[in-house]
Motif scaffolding. Structure first.
Motif, PDB file in Angstrom:
ATOM      1  N   LEU A  31       3.800   0.803  36.302  1.00 47.73           N
ATOM      2  CA  LEU A  31       2.346   0.872  36.365  1.00 47.73           C
ATOM      3  C   LEU A  31       1.775  -0.120  35.354  1.00 47.73           C
ATOM      4  CD1 LEU A  31       2.055   4.778  36.459  1.00 47.73           C
ATOM      5  CD2 LEU A  31       2.312   3.192  38.386  1.00 47.73           C
ATOM      6  N   ASN A  32       1.547  -1.337  35.817  1.00 48.01           N
ATOM      7  CA  ASN A  32       1.079  -2.406  34.927  1.00 48.01           C
ATOM      8  C   ASN A  32      -0.319  -2.114  34.386  1.00 48.01           C
ATOM      9  OD1 ASN A  32       3.456  -3.829  35.382  1.00 48.01           O
ATOM     10  ND2 ASN A  32       2.591  -5.047  37.038  1.00 48.01           N
ATOM     11  N   TYR A  33      -0.526  -2.463  33.116  1.00 49.05           N
ATOM     12  CA  TYR A  33      -1.812  -2.218  32.480  1.00 49.05           C
ATOM     13  C   TYR A  33      -2.873  -3.177  33.004  1.00 49.05           C
ATOM     14  CZ  TYR A  33       0.902   0.435  29.033  1.00 49.05           C
ATOM     15  OH  TYR A  33       1.733   1.330  28.409  1.00 49.05           O
ATOM     16  N   ARG A  34      -4.089  -2.667  33.046  1.00 50.42           N
ATOM     17  CA  ARG A  34      -5.248  -3.474  33.433  1.00 50.42           C
ATOM     18  C   ARG A  34      -6.369  -3.219  32.439  1.00 50.42           C
ATOM     19  NH1 ARG A  34      -2.489  -2.532  37.980  1.00 50.42           N
ATOM     20  NH2 ARG A  34      -2.663  -3.968  39.737  1.00 50.42           N
ATOM     21  N   ASN A  35      -7.194  -4.234  32.238  1.00 51.04           N
ATOM     22  CA  ASN A  35      -8.365  -4.052  31.377  1.00 51.04           C
ATOM     23  C   ASN A  35      -9.430  -3.254  32.125  1.00 51.04           C
ATOM     24  OD1 ASN A  35      -7.240  -5.550  29.286  1.00 51.04           O
ATOM     25  ND2 ASN A  35      -8.098  -7.473  30.037  1.00 51.04           N
ATOM     26  N   SER A  36     -10.042  -2.319  31.424  1.00 53.92           N
ATOM     27  CA  SER A  36     -11.173  -1.583  31.993  1.00 53.92           C
ATOM     28  C   SER A  36     -12.133  -1.277  30.844  1.00 53.92           C
ATOM     29  CB  SER A  36     -10.706  -0.295  32.674  1.00 53.92           C
ATOM     30  OG  SER A  36     -10.222   0.629  31.713  1.00 53.92           O
ATOM     31  N   TYR A  37     -13.255  -0.684  31.158  1.00 56.40           N
ATOM     32  CA  TYR A  37     -14.258  -0.399  30.141  1.00 56.40           C
ATOM     33  C   TYR A  37     -14.632   1.081  30.194  1.00 56.40           C
ATOM     34  CZ  TYR A  37     -14.647  -5.431  29.658  1.00 56.40           C
ATOM     35  OH  TYR A  37     -14.363  -6.751  29.432  1.00 56.40           O
ATOM     36  N   PRO A  80       4.083  -8.374  32.374  1.00 51.08           N
ATOM     37  CA  PRO A  80       3.018  -7.514  31.846  1.00 51.08           C
ATOM     38  C   PRO A  80       3.539  -6.183  31.304  1.00 51.08           C
ATOM     39  CG  PRO A  80       3.001  -7.479  34.243  1.00 51.08           C
ATOM     40  CD  PRO A  80       4.006  -8.521  33.843  1.00 51.08           C
ATOM     41  N   SER A  81       2.853  -5.686  30.284  1.00 51.41           N
ATOM     42  CA  SER A  81       3.149  -4.362  29.743  1.00 51.41           C
ATOM     43  C   SER A  81       2.803  -3.300  30.782  1.00 51.41           C
ATOM     44  CB  SER A  81       2.350  -4.120  28.464  1.00 51.41           C
ATOM     45  OG  SER A  81       2.718  -5.042  27.466  1.00 51.41           O
ATOM     46  N   GLY A 103       4.478  -4.539  25.415  1.00 50.23           N
ATOM     47  CA  GLY A 103       5.054  -5.733  24.824  1.00 50.23           C
ATOM     48  C   GLY A 103       4.525  -6.055  23.436  1.00 50.23           C
ATOM     49  N   ASN A 104       3.409  -5.443  23.030  1.00 52.70           N
ATOM     50  CA  ASN A 104       2.858  -5.676  21.697  1.00 52.70           C
ATOM     51  C   ASN A 104       3.598  -4.880  20.621  1.00 52.70           C
ATOM     52  OD1 ASN A 104       0.670  -7.406  22.545  1.00 52.70           O
ATOM     53  ND2 ASN A 104      -0.307  -5.582  23.391  1.00 52.70           N
ATOM     54  N   LEU A 105       4.440  -3.936  21.055  1.00 47.52           N
ATOM     55  CA  LEU A 105       5.205  -3.106  20.119  1.00 47.52           C
ATOM     56  C   LEU A 105       6.611  -3.676  19.951  1.00 47.52           C
ATOM     57  CD1 LEU A 105       4.156   0.412  21.470  1.00 47.52           C
ATOM     58  CD2 LEU A 105       3.063  -0.934  19.666  1.00 47.52           C
ATOM     59  N   HIS A 106       7.286  -3.215  18.931  1.00 49.47           N
ATOM     60  CA  HIS A 106       8.639  -3.712  18.662  1.00 49.47           C
ATOM     61  C   HIS A 106       9.694  -2.963  19.473  1.00 49.47           C
ATOM     62  CE1 HIS A 106       7.335  -6.395  15.500  1.00 49.47           C
ATOM     63  NE2 HIS A 106       6.720  -5.402  14.875  1.00 49.47           N
ATOM     64  N   MET A 107       9.337  -1.793  19.975  1.00 47.53           N
ATOM     65  CA  MET A 107      10.294  -1.010  20.755  1.00 47.53           C
ATOM     66  C   MET A 107       9.536  -0.158  21.770  1.00 47.53           C
ATOM     67  SD  MET A 107      11.409   1.858  17.933  1.00 47.53           S
ATOM     68  CE  MET A 107      12.037   0.577  16.852  1.00 47.53           C
ATOM     69  N   PRO A 108      10.221   0.276  22.818  1.00 42.35           N
ATOM     70  CA  PRO A 108       9.538   1.121  23.808  1.00 42.35           C
ATOM     71  C   PRO A 108       9.252   2.493  23.234  1.00 42.35           C
ATOM     72  CG  PRO A 108      11.882   1.005  24.291  1.00 42.35           C
ATOM     73  CD  PRO A 108      11.641   0.050  23.162  1.00 42.35           C
ATOM     74  N   LEU A 109       8.186   3.132  23.715  1.00 46.38           N
ATOM     75  CA  LEU A 109       7.889   4.515  23.339  1.00 46.38           C
ATOM     76  C   LEU A 109       8.498   5.419  24.401  1.00 46.38           C
ATOM     77  CD1 LEU A 109       4.168   4.237  22.152  1.00 46.38           C
ATOM     78  CD2 LEU A 109       6.250   4.235  20.768  1.00 46.38           C
ATOM     79  N   MET A 147      11.532  -7.661  28.876  1.00 38.37           N
ATOM     80  CA  MET A 147      10.126  -7.978  28.661  1.00 38.37           C
ATOM     81  C   MET A 147       9.909  -8.734  27.351  1.00 38.37           C
ATOM     82  SD  MET A 147       8.258  -4.434  29.901  1.00 38.37           S
ATOM     83  CE  MET A 147       6.763  -4.903  29.027  1.00 38.37           C
ATOM     84  N   LYS A 148      10.584  -8.312  26.295  1.00 40.86           N
ATOM     85  CA  LYS A 148      10.379  -8.943  24.982  1.00 40.86           C
ATOM     86  C   LYS A 148      10.853 -10.391  24.964  1.00 40.86           C
ATOM     87  CE  LYS A 148       8.938  -7.382  21.730  1.00 40.86           C
ATOM     88  NZ  LYS A 148       7.529  -7.379  21.229  1.00 40.86           N
ATOM     89  N   LYS A 149      11.812 -10.723  25.824  1.00 44.37           N
ATOM     90  CA  LYS A 149      12.312 -12.094  25.899  1.00 44.37           C
ATOM     91  C   LYS A 149      11.471 -12.967  26.822  1.00 44.37           C
ATOM     92  CE  LYS A 149      17.134 -10.784  25.041  1.00 44.37           C
ATOM     93  NZ  LYS A 149      18.497 -10.693  25.622  1.00 44.37           N
TER      94      LYS A 149
END
Length: 339
Positions: free
Chosen positions: A124-130, A102-103, A19-25, A95-97
């Motif tokens: 496959l929703n993104y999750r924060n990890s380290y 989640p991305s 969702g941070n991008l302007h279009m899907p990859l 998603m953009k609307k």
């Protein structure tokens, strides 16, 4: 679908919906053959088929672009890449609307399940990890830890949003979550992406049954924990006999001899939105929700008892004392362990 279903992965492609991008990859090619990734998909699909949250759905509308794409893929499997690219584009537009969605990586797969071709869409929703990160400097290297914002769910964790479409009859099996859509929580996959109608999932039916039964108990038997256990035992016995909850049997056994209460209970459950007479329940859900009864005393003691102990004087006894208090005797204990 379910049970001992055999799953074979025929095609696989991954599109990135960030969702941070302007279009899907969109992927220009299918995923390379990889037995480990195929096994990853197979395991998740089998888990999906057994999930209590899985619900059956049907496409609606005379024109439905997602259904048209699925039909084209069914007719010509070579359309798989082109078709899934368009599906990913439709999904990304939604998603953009709606920023709350989640991305994710959109894993699309052509599956053969018990001899029938299906299109699988696993979000496959993104999750924060380290992760560790090594930076080269003049004196050597510096090891650091950085946040990875596009990590996927661990292998053992279930997928929260997914679609399986039978390419023979276009039936849909779906697991989805509600997100904020135009100011209120709603199912966007069924309403905005697939444009389909859905039946209640087993999880939703069980939730309705539990809430309706609890409301009924509070209305007629507010502080009667013995009646609470009797109702729960009636449900447990029904599951043993029917592999599910038979609402009429529960009414007859929980309120034996009182036809007015039986009728009132059945009507109460129906008004809550549960029309089925038998609600299928897995043993895991039965054990979690109905096999045991937790009671708490005003003195701060909690006891978690199997429901079949309540009518067994050799296991536990409830004594009503002359002063209005209650004594609980737990019998025939050979060993006590700390848990």
């Amino acid at each position: 679908m379910g049970g001992e279903t055999t799953v074979s992965v025929k095609k696989l492609i991954v599109h990135i919906l960030d969702g941070n991008l302007h279009m899907p990859l969109l992927s220009e090619g299918e995923h390379p053959e990889d037995s480990e990734i195929d096994e990853f998909v197979q395991k998740h699909v089998i888990k999906i088929l057994k999930d209590e949250g899985l619900k059956s759905s049907s496409f609606t509308g005379e024109t439905n672009r997602v259904r048209e794409i699925c039909r084209e893929i069914a007719y010509n499997n070579e359309y798989f890449k082109e078709g899934t690219c368009e599906l990913a584009g439709i999904f990304f537009g939604i998603m953009k609307k709606n920023a709350d969605i989640p991305s994710a990586d959109m894993l699309c797969c052509l599956l053969e399940m018990d001899g029938i071709m299906h299109l699988g869409i696993l979000k496959l929703n993104y999750r924060n990890s380290y992760i560790h990160y090594v930076t080269a400097i003049d004196k050597g290297a510096v090891n650091s830890i950085i946040k990875q914002k596009t990590a996927l769910a661990p292998e053992g964790q279930k997928i929260e949003e997914c679609i399986l479409i039978n390419l023979q009859n276009m039936d849909i099996s779906l697991i989805e979550k509600k997100y904020d859509i135009n100011g209120e929580k709603a199912f966007y996959i069924s309403n905005l992406f697939l444009n389909c109608t859905s039946s209640l999932s087993g999880k939703e039916k069980l939730k309705i049954f539990k809430k309706a039964t609890e409301n009924f108990r509070k209305e007629f038997f507010e502080d009667d924990f013995a009646k609470t256990a009797e109702i729960r035992r009636a449900v447990s016995d029904s599951i043993d006999e029917n592999n599910g909850i038979n609402v009429i049997e529960v009414a007859e056994n929980a309120f034996s001899g009182n036809h007015d209460l039986q009728k009132s209970y059945i009507e109460h459950v129906e008004r809550a939105g549960l029309e089925e007479r038998i609600v299928k329940v897995s043993e895991t859900a039965a054990e979690k929700n109905f096999r045991r009864q937790k009671i708490r005393t005003d003195t701060g003691i909690e006891i978690n008892l199997p429901v079949n102990f309540y009518n067994d004087a050799q296991k536990v006894e409830f004594i009503n004392n002359p002063d209005g208090t209650i004594s609980i005797i737990i019998k025939n204990i050979s060993k006590i362990t700390d848990v």
